[in-house]
Design an enzyme around this catalytic site. Structure first.
Site, mmCIF file in Angstrom:
data_model
loop_
_atom_site.group_PDB
_atom_site.id
_atom_site.type_symbol
_atom_site.label_atom_id
_atom_site.label_comp_id
_atom_site.label_asym_id
_atom_site.label_seq_id
_atom_site.Cartn_x
_atom_site.Cartn_y
_atom_site.Cartn_z
ATOM 1 C CG HIS A 255 52.691 0.663 -7.946
ATOM 2 N ND1 HIS A 255 51.460 0.073 -8.144
ATOM 3 C CD2 HIS A 255 52.751 0.985 -6.624
ATOM 4 C CE1 HIS A 255 50.810 0.031 -6.984
ATOM 5 N NE2 HIS A 255 51.572 0.569 -6.057
ATOM 6 C CG HIS A 256 51.857 4.762 -5.500
ATOM 7 N ND1 HIS A 256 50.660 4.569 -6.171
ATOM 8 C CD2 HIS A 256 51.777 4.000 -4.376
ATOM 9 C CE1 HIS A 256 49.909 3.726 -5.471
ATOM 10 N NE2 HIS A 256 50.563 3.369 -4.389
ATOM 11 C CB ALA A 257 57.902 6.817 -8.390
ATOM 12 C CG ASN B 227 49.991 7.038 -9.070
ATOM 13 O OD1 ASN B 227 50.115 6.131 -8.244
ATOM 14 N ND2 ASN B 227 50.721 8.142 -9.035
#
Ligand SMILES: [Zn+2]
Length: 316
Positions: free
Chosen positions: A125-127, A168
């Site tokens: 989910h940060h990619a 993000n």
């Protein structure tokens, strides 16, 4: 309908530096807990296929994919970006981690199952579209969501993210896509310190103070997520399932417990079951949940067990 567990042996082969919390033992801790509880025997179990280039390119730039591929080392562990490391099997693991969610969508749309948990790493989910960061290389949940939108023509998809860090990457990818309602709860202020205020209405950011504990989490989710989800009537729900807000997890201070993960999952399951009374186009076809964070190994196993039991309405 049976609940499905999807994983792949390569997820164990993505190596991080010694002592790093995002370690191969995480997938084992989950598998062992499911086995010990007997729940494992109640699940369909499938190996994840590798994601295709076409599926990856719906979310990531070709340059990002090529940069990762070129940087994979022949041996050892290579620092790539902000807390992202590559080892010889990393690209294979990342492709199967993303492929797990795609298979989950396909199985649900073929009506073979209605709830899926993907025990995979690296997390996603940060990619962002063009950037790996925070242990994440490809955005697994976004790739699965795009697959549901583009392959099956769904119009309204919800992604809920209860990892202790803001999603993000998922926000970046769907910032201009109103077909996706993105709800993210996270300790704040905290990594990745995303700009969370100036966002469109289909992005619901729920910052939580470090001291909020179970009641603060439940109150915020109840007030901000479920009214929006009920109004939106998602045709599919994805969960970025991170368990790093857990009480014994050194990564954060929020101090959730197993029952909190069971609670939020039950609420999501009830939303799906409740949608069956609506006309076909407003029904939720299923839920695909994908592992994100969660670094206290014993706690991770227990939290995922509680999550899967609630997801599949299982008891043991
Ligand atoms: Zn996290």
């Amino acid at each position: 309908m049976l609940t499905t567990l999807i994983s792949h042996p390569s997820c164990h082969e993505h190596q991080m530096p010694d002592g790093h919390p995002e370690c191969p033992g995480r997938v084992d801790a989950i598998a062992n807990q499911l086995l010990a509880s007997g729940i494992d025997a109640l699940l369909y179990q499938r190996d994840a296929p590798a994601v295709t280039d076409e599926q990856l390119l719906r979310v990531h730039t070709a340059e990002h994919i090529q940069r990762v591929a070129r940087a994979v080392p022949q041996s050892g562990i290579h620092f790539f970006a902000d807390d992202v490391y590559l080892s010889p099997q990393t690209l294979t693991a990342a492709r199967h981690a993303a492929g797990a969610g795609v298979l989950g969508v396909d199985m649900i749309m073929r009506k073979e199952t209605d709830a899926v948990f993907c025990n995979v790493r690296p997390p996603g989910h940060h990619a962002e579209r063009a950037r790996a960061m925070g242990f994440c290389i490809f955005n697994n949940i976004a790739i699965a969501a795009k697959h549901a939108l583009e392959t099956y023509g769904l119009q309204r998809i919800a992604i809920v993210d209860f990892d202790v860090h803001h999603g993000n990457g998922t926000q970046d990818i769907f910032l201009d896509d109103e077909r996706v309602l993105f709800c993210s709860s996270f300790q704040y202020p905290f990594y990745p310190n995303t700009e969370i205020d100036d966002v469109p209405a289909h992005i619901i950011n729920t910052p939580l103070p470090a001291t909020c504990r179970s009641q603060g989490f439940r109150d915020a989710i109840s007030a901000q997520w479920f009214p929006a989800l009920e109004k939106f009537k998602p045709q599919f729900i994805f969960i970025s399932a991170g368990f790093d807000a857990y009480i014994d997890d050194d990564m954060s201070s929020i101090s959730l417990v197993e029952q909190d993960y069971a609670w939020v999952t039950q609420k999501i399951r009830q939303l799906m079951d409740g949608s069956k009374k609506f006309p076909e186009e407003n029904q939720c076809q299923g839920v695909v949940s994908m592992l994100e964070g969660g670094y206290d190994l014993l706690g991770l196993g227990r939290c995922v067990l509680a999550h899967i039991k609630a997801l599949g309405k299982l008891s043991s």
